[in-house]
Design a protein around this motif. Structure first.
Motif, PDB file in Angstrom:
ATOM      1  N   ARG A  36       0.829  -1.202   0.000  1.00  0.00           N
ATOM      2  CA  ARG A  36       0.000   0.000   0.000  1.00  0.00           C
ATOM      3  C   ARG A  36       0.868   1.258   0.000  1.00  0.00           C
ATOM      4  N   ALA A  37       1.942   1.236   0.788  1.00  0.00           N
ATOM      5  CA  ALA A  37       2.825   2.398   0.825  1.00  0.00           C
ATOM      6  C   ALA A  37       3.467   2.647  -0.534  1.00  0.00           C
ATOM      7  N   ARG A  38       3.878   1.576  -1.208  1.00  0.00           N
ATOM      8  CA  ARG A  38       4.455   1.755  -2.548  1.00  0.00           C
ATOM      9  C   ARG A  38       3.434   2.324  -3.518  1.00  0.00           C
ATOM     10  N   ALA A  39       2.199   1.815  -3.449  1.00  0.00           N
ATOM     11  CA  ALA A  39       1.152   2.330  -4.338  1.00  0.00           C
ATOM     12  C   ALA A  39       0.862   3.800  -4.058  1.00  0.00           C
ATOM     13  N   ASP A  40       0.829   4.166  -2.752  1.00  0.00           N
ATOM     14  CA  ASP A  40       0.596   5.576  -2.407  1.00  0.00           C
ATOM     15  C   ASP A  40       1.741   6.456  -2.910  1.00  0.00           C
ATOM     16  N   ALA A  41       2.975   5.943  -2.791  1.00  0.00           N
ATOM     17  CA  ALA A  41       4.119   6.727  -3.267  1.00  0.00           C
ATOM     18  C   ALA A  41       4.057   6.923  -4.770  1.00  0.00           C
ATOM     19  N   ARG A  92       1.313   6.936  -6.617  1.00  0.00           N
ATOM     20  CA  ARG A  92       0.229   7.889  -6.898  1.00  0.00           C
ATOM     21  C   ARG A  92       0.660   9.320  -6.602  1.00  0.00           C
ATOM     22  N   ARG A  93       1.373   9.516  -5.472  1.00  0.00           N
ATOM     23  CA  ARG A  93       1.847  10.871  -5.162  1.00  0.00           C
ATOM     24  C   ARG A  93       2.837  11.363  -6.206  1.00  0.00           C
ATOM     25  N   GLU A  94       3.705  10.461  -6.650  1.00  0.00           N
ATOM     26  CA  GLU A  94       4.680  10.862  -7.666  1.00  0.00           C
ATOM     27  C   GLU A  94       3.996  11.250  -8.968  1.00  0.00           C
ATOM     28  N   VAL A  95       2.992  10.460  -9.358  1.00  0.00           N
ATOM     29  CA  VAL A  95       2.251  10.777 -10.576  1.00  0.00           C
ATOM     30  C   VAL A  95       1.511  12.098 -10.426  1.00  0.00           C
ATOM     31  N   ALA A  96       0.888  12.303  -9.242  1.00  0.00           N
ATOM     32  CA  ALA A  96       0.169  13.559  -9.022  1.00  0.00           C
ATOM     33  C   ALA A  96       1.125  14.746  -9.013  1.00  0.00           C
ATOM     34  N   ASP A  97       2.277  14.595  -8.336  1.00  0.00           N
ATOM     35  CA  ASP A  97       3.249  15.695  -8.318  1.00  0.00           C
ATOM     36  C   ASP A  97       3.763  15.994  -9.721  1.00  0.00           C
ATOM     37  N   ARG A  98       4.005  14.933 -10.507  1.00  0.00           N
ATOM     38  CA  ARG A  98       4.485  15.150 -11.868  1.00  0.00           C
ATOM     39  C   ARG A  98       3.426  15.860 -12.713  1.00  0.00           C
ATOM     40  N   ALA A  99       2.151  15.465 -12.524  1.00  0.00           N
ATOM     41  CA  ALA A  99       1.088  16.124 -13.281  1.00  0.00           C
ATOM     42  C   ALA A  99       0.958  17.582 -12.880  1.00  0.00           C
ATOM     43  N   ILE A 100       1.080  17.859 -11.564  1.00  0.00           N
ATOM     44  CA  ILE A 100       0.997  19.258 -11.117  1.00  0.00           C
ATOM     45  C   ILE A 100       2.168  20.066 -11.657  1.00  0.00           C
TER      46      ILE A 100
END
Length: 391
Positions: free
Chosen positions: A158-163, A165-173
């Motif tokens: 779960r932690a890897r999946a959250d990381a 997702r955060r990386e993808v969101a940060d990259r999109a932002i």
């Protein structure tokens, strides 16, 4: 003949669908648990119905792992703990069911909920009565290890999946912010170039009209051609203003009426930089100073302005040298500081930065490079083609 996946019977495809996989897993584990109980009681298979009942009870909750993972894990855990007390340690299939359900809870539920599943096994491992139960303390340790490892692996997943997702969101932002900044800078460049080009087109129209009225003995054909030149220039000016009117309104709700800056205002810019910047700022001019095209001067001015802003942002207190080298057909522009060197890559995402300066240089056919200076600090160098204006 081998069938393609799409040609398999509908019933087989349904059983292999993700929604049916928990039921299939529960059936397989239940059959394996019953077989193990039967082997344990060779010679009197299933004469003790309690063993068969516990074998089904420890594996059947796997069918609920997709919809009710906490309930499924709690049921499996309860059977795994009660079985040894009644003389029936859980079968291997029961340990697999425990690992699967605890893993899903660790993956899909908060860490507090997952930790609560491990606590009963830890308490069972230290109870004095555990040694007298079937399987003894070694079984209790195995149950604790299976539950703890399964919960930990689920939480790690779960932690890897959250990381991710955060990386993808940060990259999109970051991409969105970079695109927004680039659009804003291009709008600003287009607005400023519009003012410069509009001035030249207006001069064409005025000079064509003046030539038609002041040239003595001008043939009728020449007058018509000059009139056509003036009309074409005015039409082009009108179309350009129509196309860029919305851009000017969106980018600058309160447009200013001041002329666009040029190199003659560079001293004022450096004086302002000296007031805001604690380090020294010098202007070095080499070559014969000549009047340049307003577009070239505007680009050079904006590059210096942005470079000084970057120095204040990333190398506050550093000394800055601004060098203008007038050559025969180019203007060499250097901005050098003695600060810590190149800023981090993410530092340029919040402003116009190097991307805007490169785009400005490219609009007039020039080029811009940036990087560490040979003697330390940071160096921005732009080469802009020049055209001497006619008096």
């Amino acid at each position: 003949m081998q069938l393609n996946p799409d040609e398999r019977p509908a019933g087989r495809r349904r059983m292999l669908a993700p929604a049916y996989q928990p039921y299939l897993a529960a059936a397989v584990l239940g059959c394996a648990a019953l077989a193990e109980i039967a082997v344990r009681e060779t010679g009197q298979p299933l004469t003790r119905p309690l063993g068969a009942l516990l074998a089904v009870a420890v594996t059947a909750p796997v069918a609920l792992v997709r919809t009710l993972p906490v309930a499924a894990a709690a049921l499996v855990s309860a059977v795994c703990l009660l079985g040894p007390l009644t003389g029936y340690p859980p079968p291997v299939a029961g340990l697999v069911a425990l690992a699967v359900t605890c893993h899903v809870v660790g993956r899909d539920r908060p860490a507090r909920t997952a930790a609560l599943l491990v606590l009963p096994f830890a308490a069972y491992a230290v109870l004095p009565q555990t040694a007298a139960a079937s399987g003894g303390r070694s079984l209790a340790v195995v149950l604790l290890a299976v539950a703890a490892v399964a919960v930990a692996t689920g939480a790690a997943r779960r932690a890897r999946a959250d990381a991710v997702r955060r990386e993808v969101a940060d990259r999109a932002i970051a991409d969105t912010l970079t695109e927004h900044v680039a659009r804003g800078e291009r709008a600003r460049i287009a607005r400023e170039l519009h003012d410069v080009v509009a001035h030249h087109i207006s001069m064409i129209a005025v000079q064509a009209e003046s030539a038609r009225l002041t040239t003595p003995g001008l043939p009728d054909e020449g007058a018509r051609r000059l009139t056509a030149i003036g009309d074409t220039a005015r039409t082009a000016l009108t179309e350009m203003r129509r196309l860029l009117g919305v851009l000017r309104e969106d980018a600058d709700p309160e447009p200013t009426r001041r002329p666009q800056p040029g190199l003659h205002q560079l001293n004022d810019l450096l004086d302002e930089a000296r007031e805001l910047h604690p380090g020294s700022t010098r202007l070095i001019v080499r070559g014969a100073v000549t009047a340049l095209d307003p577009g070239i001067e505007l680009v050079a001015y904006r590059i210096v302005q942005e470079a000084l802003t970057n120095v204040r942002r990333h190398a506050r207190g550093a000394a800055v040298d601004v060098e203008l080298h007038y050559r025969h057909d180019t203007l060499l522009l250097r901005i050098r500081d003695n600060g810590p060197g190149p800023p981090p890559p993410a530092a340029d995402a919040g402003g116009h930065g190097l991307t805007g300066m490169r785009e400005r240089a490219a609009t007039v056919g020039g080029r811009l490079t940036a990087g560490p200076a040979p003697t330390g600090g940071f160096l921005i160098e732009a080469v802009l083609p020049t055209r001497e204006t006619e008096a």
